[in-house]
Enzyme design. Structure first.
Site, PDB file in Angstrom:
ATOM      1  N   ASP A  89       0.843  -1.200   0.000  1.00  0.00           N
ATOM      2  CA  ASP A  89       0.000   0.000   0.000  1.00  0.00           C
ATOM      3  C   ASP A  89       0.879   1.252   0.000  1.00  0.00           C
ATOM      4  O   ASP A  89       2.100   1.179   0.166  1.00  0.00           O
ATOM      5  CB  ASP A  89      -0.978  -0.010   1.193  1.00  0.00           C
ATOM      6  CG  ASP A  89      -0.272   0.067   2.547  1.00  0.00           C
ATOM      7  OD1 ASP A  89       0.515   1.014   2.753  1.00  0.00           O
ATOM      8  OD2 ASP A  89      -0.507  -0.806   3.410  1.00  0.00           O
ATOM      9  N   HIS A 104       8.430  -5.021  -1.593  1.00  0.00           N
ATOM     10  CA  HIS A 104       7.575  -5.940  -2.340  1.00  0.00           C
ATOM     11  C   HIS A 104       6.725  -5.231  -3.385  1.00  0.00           C
ATOM     12  O   HIS A 104       5.670  -5.713  -3.762  1.00  0.00           O
ATOM     13  CB  HIS A 104       6.676  -6.717  -1.365  1.00  0.00           C
ATOM     14  CG  HIS A 104       7.459  -7.611  -0.444  1.00  0.00           C
ATOM     15  ND1 HIS A 104       6.990  -8.047   0.766  1.00  0.00           N
ATOM     16  CD2 HIS A 104       8.711  -8.137  -0.568  1.00  0.00           C
ATOM     17  CE1 HIS A 104       7.911  -8.800   1.347  1.00  0.00           C
ATOM     18  NE2 HIS A 104       8.969  -8.868   0.570  1.00  0.00           N
TER      19      HIS A 104
HETATM   20  P1  NAD Z   1       2.044 -10.693   8.411  1.00  0.00           P
HETATM   21  O1  NAD Z   1       0.612 -10.698   7.990  1.00  0.00           O
HETATM   22  O2  NAD Z   1       2.848 -11.922   8.244  1.00  0.00           O
HETATM   23  O3  NAD Z   1       2.158 -10.288   9.961  1.00  0.00           O
HETATM   24  C1  NAD Z   1       1.392  -9.227  10.479  1.00  0.00           C
HETATM   25  C2  NAD Z   1       1.978  -8.816  11.803  1.00  0.00           C
HETATM   26  O4  NAD Z   1       1.265  -7.662  12.200  1.00  0.00           O
HETATM   27  C3  NAD Z   1       1.805  -9.875  12.914  1.00  0.00           C
HETATM   28  O5  NAD Z   1       3.020  -9.984  13.633  1.00  0.00           O
HETATM   29  C4  NAD Z   1       0.696  -9.279  13.777  1.00  0.00           C
HETATM   30  O6  NAD Z   1       0.838  -9.613  15.168  1.00  0.00           O
HETATM   31  C5  NAD Z   1       0.919  -7.794  13.562  1.00  0.00           C
HETATM   32  N1  NAD Z   1      -0.268  -6.954  13.786  1.00  0.00           N
HETATM   33  C6  NAD Z   1      -1.584  -7.254  13.652  1.00  0.00           C
HETATM   34  N2  NAD Z   1      -2.338  -6.181  13.959  1.00  0.00           N
HETATM   35  C7  NAD Z   1      -1.466  -5.179  14.292  1.00  0.00           C
HETATM   36  C8  NAD Z   1      -1.638  -3.828  14.706  1.00  0.00           C
HETATM   37  N3  NAD Z   1      -2.850  -3.283  14.820  1.00  0.00           N
HETATM   38  N4  NAD Z   1      -0.527  -3.092  14.956  1.00  0.00           N
HETATM   39  C9  NAD Z   1       0.733  -3.633  14.825  1.00  0.00           C
HETATM   40  N5  NAD Z   1       0.937  -4.903  14.458  1.00  0.00           N
HETATM   41  C10 NAD Z   1      -0.152  -5.665  14.189  1.00  0.00           C
HETATM   42  O7  NAD Z   1       2.702  -9.466   7.687  1.00  0.00           O
HETATM   43  P2  NAD Z   1       4.151  -9.246   7.105  1.00  0.00           P
HETATM   44  O8  NAD Z   1       5.179  -9.677   8.095  1.00  0.00           O
HETATM   45  O9  NAD Z   1       4.154  -7.865   6.600  1.00  0.00           O
HETATM   46  O10 NAD Z   1       4.242 -10.249   5.861  1.00  0.00           O
HETATM   47  C11 NAD Z   1       3.144 -10.387   5.015  1.00  0.00           C
HETATM   48  C12 NAD Z   1       3.350 -10.095   3.538  1.00  0.00           C
HETATM   49  O11 NAD Z   1       2.028  -9.819   3.038  1.00  0.00           O
HETATM   50  C13 NAD Z   1       4.156  -8.877   3.229  1.00  0.00           C
HETATM   51  O12 NAD Z   1       5.155  -9.278   2.378  1.00  0.00           O
HETATM   52  C14 NAD Z   1       3.230  -7.911   2.490  1.00  0.00           C
HETATM   53  O13 NAD Z   1       3.736  -7.630   1.195  1.00  0.00           O
HETATM   54  C15 NAD Z   1       1.942  -8.662   2.274  1.00  0.00           C
HETATM   55  N6  NAD Z   1       0.736  -7.904   2.737  1.00  0.00           N
HETATM   56  C16 NAD Z   1       0.693  -6.539   2.588  1.00  0.00           C
HETATM   57  C17 NAD Z   1      -0.412  -5.808   3.049  1.00  0.00           C
HETATM   58  C18 NAD Z   1      -0.421  -4.316   2.844  1.00  0.00           C
HETATM   59  O14 NAD Z   1       0.237  -3.820   1.937  1.00  0.00           O
HETATM   60  N7  NAD Z   1      -1.132  -3.532   3.692  1.00  0.00           N
HETATM   61  C19 NAD Z   1      -1.465  -6.472   3.675  1.00  0.00           C
HETATM   62  C20 NAD Z   1      -1.400  -7.885   3.815  1.00  0.00           C
HETATM   63  C21 NAD Z   1      -0.272  -8.584   3.340  1.00  0.00           C
END
Ligand code: NAD
Length: 227
Positions: A89, A104
Site C-alpha cells: 500500500d 515488495h
Molecule cells: P504478516 O501478515 O505476516 O504479519 C502481520 C503482523 O502484524 C503480525 O506480527 C501481527 O501480530 C501484527 N499486527 C496485527 N495487527 C497489528 C496492529 N494493529 N498493529 C501492529 N501490528 C499488528 O505481515 P508481514 O510480516 O508484513 O508479511 C506479510 C506479507 O504480506 C508482506 O510481504 C506484504 O507484502 C503482504 N501484505 C501486505 C499488506 C499491505 O500492503 N497492507 C497487507 C497484507 C499482506
C-alpha cells in the site's frame, strides 16, 4: 542527523482497515497465497490474479493512513528517516513520509509481465486483461510474488547496517528475505519492536519490546524520540 531506519509490515496498516494475512491462518482475504501471489498462479489463471490485486488496490485507495503512519512522518523533524516497507500500500507516502523503500512493490503501479523493470502508474483501481506494456505483454500488478526475486533487498540490508536507531512495526518476520534484515542492524543499535504479538527473533541484542497495536505504540514511542 541520526539515521532512523524503520521496517514495517502488514500490521501497521491493520488499523487502516487492510487485513494482514498471518493473523488469518495464512489466508489473504480468504485466498490461499499459492493461488494468487505466485508466478505459477499467474500462468495458471491470470484473470483471477488480476482480479485479486484489483480488489486489493480498491481497498488501498479507499483506506486512509492511521496514527502510526502519521507519527513516523513526524520523526523527520529530528531524524533522517528511511522506511523499508513490506507493504504494497501507499499509506506511508500519503501520511507524508518522504523516503520509503518498497521491498515488495506498490499496488498503485503496474508492471510488464515480461520485464519487471518496466512499471507504470495506474489510473484508478482496475487493471484490465488486454492492457499491455510497451513490449506488448500483459500488465500485472507491480508486486513481488512468492518465489520472485526481491530487487531492493541489497539496498535495504545496507540501510539497516547504517542505522543508529531501528524500529520494526507489525511484521511476523515470516516472509524472507525481509525477515533477515534485522540481522544487518549492528548489535549495539537500539531496536524497538512494536506488535501486539512480538515475533520471535533469536540472538538479537538491544531489543525493546512494545507489545501494542501500532496506532497506540508508535505515536507513544515517537513522542519519546522527539523529546
Ligand atoms: P504478516 O501478515 O505476516 O504479519 C502481520 C503482523 O502484524 C503480525 O506480527 C501481527 O501480530 C501484527 N499486527 C496485527 N495487527 C497489528 C496492529 N494493529 N498493529 C501492529 N501490528 C499488528 O505481515 P508481514 O510480516 O508484513 O508479511 C506479510 C506479507 O504480506 C508482506 O510481504 C506484504 O507484502 C503482504 N501484505 C501486505 C499488506 C499491505 O500492503 N497492507 C497487507 C497484507 C499482506
Amino acid at each position: 542527523m541520526e539515521n532512523l531506519v524503520v521496517l514495517t509490515g502488514a500490521g501497521i496498516s491493520a488499523e487502516s482497515g487492510l487485513k494482514t494475512f498471518r493473523d488469518s491462518d495464512g489466508l489473504w482475504e480468504g485466498y490461499n497465497i499459492a493461488d494468487v501471489a505466485t508466478p505459477e498462479a499467474w500462468d495458471w489463471n491470470p484473470a483471477l490474479v488480476q482480479d485479486f490485486y484489483n480488489m486489493r488496490r480498491k481497498s488501498v485507495l479507499e483506506a486512509k493512513p492511521n496514527a502510526a503512519h502519521y507519527a513516523l512522518a513526524k520523526l523527520e523533524e529530528k531524524y533522517k528517516v528511511t522506511i523499508i516497507t513490506q507493504n504494497i500500500d501507499d499509506l506511508h507516502e500519503r501520511a507524508g513520509s518522504t523516503d520509503v523503500v518498497h521491498l515488495h512493490g506498490i499496488i498503485t503501479r503496474s508492471q510488464s509481465s515480461e520485464n519487471p523493470n518496466l512499471t507504470y502508474p495506474i489510473d484508478g483501481w482496475e487493471l484490465k486483461m488486454g492492457e499491455l506494456c510497451e513490449l506488448g505483454s500483459q500488465l500485472r500488478a507491480h508486486v513481488v510474488w512468492f518465489g520472485e526475486a526481491v530487487p531492493m533487498i541489497d539496498k535495504a540490508a545496507q540501510l539497516c547496517s547504517q542505522a543508529d536507531i531501528f524500529m520494526l512495526i507489525g511484521s511476523s518476520l515470516a516472509v524472507y528475505p525481509a525477515a533477515g534484515l534485522i540481522n544487518f542492524v549492528p548489535a549495539y543499535v537500539p531496536k524497538y519492536v512494536i506488535d501486539p504479538k512480538i515475533p520471535s527473533v533469536y540472538g538479537i541484542e538491544s531489543m525493546v519490546e512494545i507489545e501494542e497495536k501500532a496506532a497506540i505504540g508508535v505515536p507513544r514511542l515517537v513522542e519519546e524520540l522527539l523529546k
